[in-house]
Design a protein around this motif. Structure first.
Motif, PDB file in Angstrom:
ATOM      1  N   PRO A  94       0.821  -1.217   0.000  1.00 44.99           N
ATOM      2  CA  PRO A  94       0.000   0.000   0.000  1.00 44.99           C
ATOM      3  C   PRO A  94       0.849   1.259   0.000  1.00 44.99           C
ATOM      4  CG  PRO A  94       0.106  -0.896   2.201  1.00 44.99           C
ATOM      5  CD  PRO A  94       0.811  -1.878   1.315  1.00 44.99           C
ATOM      6  N   GLN A  95       0.213   2.378  -0.396  1.00 41.96           N
ATOM      7  CA  GLN A  95       0.888   3.675  -0.420  1.00 41.96           C
ATOM      8  C   GLN A  95       0.046   4.678   0.363  1.00 41.96           C
ATOM      9  OE1 GLN A  95       1.400   4.915  -4.482  1.00 41.96           O
ATOM     10  NE2 GLN A  95       2.539   3.087  -5.071  1.00 41.96           N
ATOM     11  N   THR A  96       0.512   5.033   1.526  1.00 41.74           N
ATOM     12  CA  THR A  96      -0.188   6.057   2.309  1.00 41.74           C
ATOM     13  C   THR A  96       0.709   7.277   2.439  1.00 41.74           C
ATOM     14  OG1 THR A  96       0.662   5.251   4.427  1.00 41.74           O
ATOM     15  CG2 THR A  96      -1.406   4.291   3.623  1.00 41.74           C
ATOM     16  N   ALA A  97       0.077   8.429   2.454  1.00 42.15           N
ATOM     17  CA  ALA A  97       0.832   9.678   2.529  1.00 42.15           C
ATOM     18  C   ALA A  97       1.571   9.816   3.852  1.00 42.15           C
ATOM     19  CB  ALA A  97      -0.102  10.859   2.328  1.00 42.15           C
ATOM     20  N   SER A  98       1.035   9.218   4.902  1.00 40.17           N
ATOM     21  CA  SER A  98       1.613   9.407   6.238  1.00 40.17           C
ATOM     22  C   SER A  98       2.688   8.384   6.599  1.00 40.17           C
ATOM     23  CB  SER A  98       0.505   9.352   7.299  1.00 40.17           C
ATOM     24  OG  SER A  98      -0.173   8.114   7.247  1.00 40.17           O
ATOM     25  N   GLU A  99       2.707   7.229   5.884  1.00 39.91           N
ATOM     26  CA  GLU A  99       3.617   6.167   6.305  1.00 39.91           C
ATOM     27  C   GLU A  99       4.545   5.630   5.228  1.00 39.91           C
ATOM     28  OE1 GLU A  99       1.171   3.162   8.028  1.00 39.91           O
ATOM     29  OE2 GLU A  99       0.665   4.351   9.795  1.00 39.91           O
ATOM     30  N   THR A 100       4.221   5.805   3.979  1.00 39.04           N
ATOM     31  CA  THR A 100       5.063   5.255   2.915  1.00 39.04           C
ATOM     32  C   THR A 100       6.413   5.968   2.902  1.00 39.04           C
ATOM     33  OG1 THR A 100       3.149   4.680   1.571  1.00 39.04           O
ATOM     34  CG2 THR A 100       5.271   4.847   0.430  1.00 39.04           C
ATOM     35  N   ASP A 101       7.477   5.184   2.865  1.00 39.36           N
ATOM     36  CA  ASP A 101       8.820   5.753   2.896  1.00 39.36           C
ATOM     37  C   ASP A 101       9.077   6.610   1.661  1.00 39.36           C
ATOM     38  OD1 ASP A 101      11.556   5.287   4.455  1.00 39.36           O
ATOM     39  OD2 ASP A 101      12.016   5.366   2.308  1.00 39.36           O
ATOM     40  N   SER A 102       9.838   7.668   1.864  1.00 39.18           N
ATOM     41  CA  SER A 102      10.115   8.592   0.757  1.00 39.18           C
ATOM     42  C   SER A 102      10.847   7.908  -0.390  1.00 39.18           C
ATOM     43  CB  SER A 102      10.929   9.788   1.251  1.00 39.18           C
ATOM     44  OG  SER A 102      12.203   9.383   1.718  1.00 39.18           O
ATOM     45  N   SER A 103      11.543   6.807  -0.113  1.00 32.38           N
ATOM     46  CA  SER A 103      12.254   6.093  -1.175  1.00 32.38           C
ATOM     47  C   SER A 103      11.288   5.541  -2.221  1.00 32.38           C
ATOM     48  CB  SER A 103      13.089   4.960  -0.588  1.00 32.38           C
ATOM     49  OG  SER A 103      12.267   3.979   0.026  1.00 32.38           O
ATOM     50  N   VAL A 104      10.080   5.181  -1.787  1.00 38.05           N
ATOM     51  CA  VAL A 104       9.075   4.683  -2.734  1.00 38.05           C
ATOM     52  C   VAL A 104       8.575   5.832  -3.597  1.00 38.05           C
ATOM     53  CG1 VAL A 104       6.892   3.453  -3.000  1.00 38.05           C
ATOM     54  CG2 VAL A 104       8.409   2.899  -1.085  1.00 38.05           C
ATOM     55  N   PHE A 105       8.348   6.983  -2.972  1.00 36.91           N
ATOM     56  CA  PHE A 105       7.970   8.171  -3.747  1.00 36.91           C
ATOM     57  C   PHE A 105       9.029   8.469  -4.800  1.00 36.91           C
ATOM     58  CE2 PHE A 105       5.136   8.922  -0.191  1.00 36.91           C
ATOM     59  CZ  PHE A 105       4.074   9.637  -0.737  1.00 36.91           C
ATOM     60  N   LYS A 106      10.290   8.430  -4.397  1.00 38.36           N
ATOM     61  CA  LYS A 106      11.381   8.749  -5.327  1.00 38.36           C
ATOM     62  C   LYS A 106      11.443   7.757  -6.472  1.00 38.36           C
ATOM     63  CE  LYS A 106      14.227  11.028  -1.799  1.00 38.36           C
ATOM     64  NZ  LYS A 106      15.455  10.929  -0.959  1.00 38.36           N
ATOM     65  N   GLN A 107      11.222   6.487  -6.170  1.00 34.00           N
ATOM     66  CA  GLN A 107      11.246   5.469  -7.221  1.00 34.00           C
ATOM     67  C   GLN A 107      10.155   5.709  -8.256  1.00 34.00           C
ATOM     68  OE1 GLN A 107       9.860   1.584  -6.056  1.00 34.00           O
ATOM     69  NE2 GLN A 107      11.224   0.546  -7.498  1.00 34.00           N
ATOM     70  N   TRP A 153     -16.804  11.969  -6.279  1.00 31.62           N
ATOM     71  CA  TRP A 153     -16.107  11.334  -7.404  1.00 31.62           C
ATOM     72  C   TRP A 153     -16.048   9.828  -7.184  1.00 31.62           C
ATOM     73  CZ3 TRP A 153     -10.228  10.761  -8.013  1.00 31.62           C
ATOM     74  CH2 TRP A 153      -9.910  10.371  -9.326  1.00 31.62           C
ATOM     75  N   LYS A 154     -16.234   9.076  -8.245  1.00 27.59           N
ATOM     76  CA  LYS A 154     -16.321   7.618  -8.120  1.00 27.59           C
ATOM     77  C   LYS A 154     -15.027   6.977  -7.629  1.00 27.59           C
ATOM     78  CE  LYS A 154     -15.463   7.044 -13.100  1.00 27.59           C
ATOM     79  NZ  LYS A 154     -15.986   6.465 -14.363  1.00 27.59           N
ATOM     80  N   TYR A 155     -13.878   7.650  -7.849  1.00 27.96           N
ATOM     81  CA  TYR A 155     -12.602   7.100  -7.394  1.00 27.96           C
ATOM     82  C   TYR A 155     -12.046   7.863  -6.174  1.00 27.96           C
ATOM     83  CZ  TYR A 155     -12.625   4.886 -12.030  1.00 27.96           C
ATOM     84  OH  TYR A 155     -12.963   4.161 -13.146  1.00 27.96           O
ATOM     85  N   TYR A 156     -12.924   8.563  -5.472  1.00 27.07           N
ATOM     86  CA  TYR A 156     -12.475   9.427  -4.374  1.00 27.07           C
ATOM     87  C   TYR A 156     -11.661   8.668  -3.323  1.00 27.07           C
ATOM     88  CZ  TYR A 156     -12.719  12.611  -0.369  1.00 27.07           C
ATOM     89  OH  TYR A 156     -12.403  13.422   0.693  1.00 27.07           O
ATOM     90  N   GLU A 157     -12.025   7.439  -3.039  1.00 30.27           N
ATOM     91  CA  GLU A 157     -11.338   6.668  -2.002  1.00 30.27           C
ATOM     92  C   GLU A 157     -10.045   6.022  -2.496  1.00 30.27           C
ATOM     93  OE1 GLU A 157     -12.129   6.741   1.067  1.00 30.27           O
ATOM     94  OE2 GLU A 157     -14.037   7.808   0.843  1.00 30.27           O
ATOM     95  N   VAL A 158      -9.767   6.118  -3.780  1.00 30.93           N
ATOM     96  CA  VAL A 158      -8.564   5.495  -4.361  1.00 30.93           C
ATOM     97  C   VAL A 158      -7.440   6.521  -4.377  1.00 30.93           C
ATOM     98  CG1 VAL A 158      -7.617   4.261  -6.347  1.00 30.93           C
ATOM     99  CG2 VAL A 158     -10.056   4.049  -5.790  1.00 30.93           C
ATOM    100  N   LYS A 159      -6.537   6.428  -3.417  1.00 35.85           N
ATOM    101  CA  LYS A 159      -5.496   7.445  -3.284  1.00 35.85           C
ATOM    102  C   LYS A 159      -4.125   6.835  -2.989  1.00 35.85           C
ATOM    103  CE  LYS A 159      -8.215  11.528  -1.992  1.00 35.85           C
ATOM    104  NZ  LYS A 159      -9.433  11.128  -2.661  1.00 35.85           N
ATOM    105  N   PRO A 160      -3.576   6.056  -3.916  1.00 36.12           N
ATOM    106  CA  PRO A 160      -2.198   5.588  -3.738  1.00 36.12           C
ATOM    107  C   PRO A 160      -1.255   6.800  -3.799  1.00 36.12           C
ATOM    108  CG  PRO A 160      -2.989   5.052  -5.942  1.00 36.12           C
ATOM    109  CD  PRO A 160      -4.154   5.587  -5.186  1.00 36.12           C
ATOM    110  N   ALA A 161      -0.664   7.139  -2.688  1.00 36.07           N
ATOM    111  CA  ALA A 161      -0.001   8.437  -2.529  1.00 36.07           C
ATOM    112  C   ALA A 161       1.106   8.696  -3.537  1.00 36.07           C
ATOM    113  CB  ALA A 161       0.535   8.567  -1.104  1.00 36.07           C
ATOM    114  N   CYS A 162       1.952   7.709  -3.754  1.00 32.11           N
ATOM    115  CA  CYS A 162       3.099   7.917  -4.655  1.00 32.11           C
ATOM    116  C   CYS A 162       2.638   8.075  -6.099  1.00 32.11           C
ATOM    117  CB  CYS A 162       4.073   6.742  -4.554  1.00 32.11           C
ATOM    118  SG  CYS A 162       4.616   6.362  -2.890  1.00 32.11           S
TER     119      CYS A 162
END
Length: 245
Positions: A94-107, A153-162
């Protein structure tokens, strides 16, 4: 004959986009990180009688690979009419804004955002030689900040942060690039191919690869009166085809 370069084109939407452009008379350079897979994809198209296609080895995460691809393409043509920045990755879940490591964002940003910038700039000189250059940045409806702020919005709950962040950034780059080149014959647009059944999403999407590719191709073959700096999305805006940013 017009020429096109598609990144990440050895399978799924990129591959189908290559097929449809060849069918429309374009010569397509099929970009693939793995040249063997690129050659296999080309062989498949040639078996269908579509011969105006060649593989180009290019890893959009590797600047040296991009430079090498530019050198190879420059030996084959002095003009590039269409660049389709299709290569992209979802990142690990999973990708959450509060917990996903910044290395995943960078990738994810390395492929979905910085890779697009580096490829675009590397091939800009060849694009400038075209009388009607087109750049298509393959984005996602999930890149719309406006819709992500709308609980209806129909995809409002779909928020993979990265992934969401990378595509929103790509959309922003599309806007500023189009503005940069507004007084030229360039047409530069972002295209959401729709929620499509591909390996990218474990074939969970309801859309077909053929329909998704057709949306990309439509932006790639825009005429001189076509729009630039737009975000096309039949999924998010079925009536107008233009998604809110």
């Amino acid at each position: 004959m017009k020429t096109a370069l598609i990144t990440g084109a050895n399978k799924s939407i990129g591959f189908e986009t290559a097929r449809q452009l060849v069918q429309q008379g374009y010569f397509v350079y099929l970009g693939s990180r793995d040249i063997k897979k690129g050659q296999q994809a080309v062989s498949q198209l040639q078996a269908e009688g579509l011969h105006q296609v060649e593989p180009i080895e290019m890893d959009v995460d590797d600047m040296e690979s991009i430079k090498a691809a530019r050198e190879v393409l420059g030996q084959k043509t002095q003009v590039l009419d269409v660049l389709i920045n299709n290569a992209g990755i979802p990142g690990n879940f999973p990708q959450t804004a509060s917990e996903t490591d910044s290395s995943v964002f960078k990738q994810v940003f390395e492929t979905n955002f910085f890779g697009v910038i580096e490829v675009t700039q590397a091939f800009m000189d060849l694009l400038r030689q075209s009388p009607e250059p087109r750049i298509v940045n393959v984005t996602s409806g999930l890149g719309s900040l406006t819709l992500h702020s709308d609980p209806s919005w129909k995809y409002y709950e779909v928020k993979p942060a990265c992934y969401v962040s990378s595509k929103a950034a790509l959309n922003a780059y599309t806007i500023v690039l189009a503005h940069d080149l507004r007084d030229t014959s360039f047409k530069i647009n972002a295209v959401d191919p729709g929620y499509t059944a591909t390996d990218f999403n474990n074939h969970s999407g309801p859309g077909t690869v053929a329909d998704a590719a057709a949306r990309v191709v439509k932006a790639a073959v825009l005429g001189p009166d076509g729009p630039t700096g737009q975000f096309f999305s039949d999924d998010n805006a079925p009536e107008t085809g233009i998604s809110p940013w």
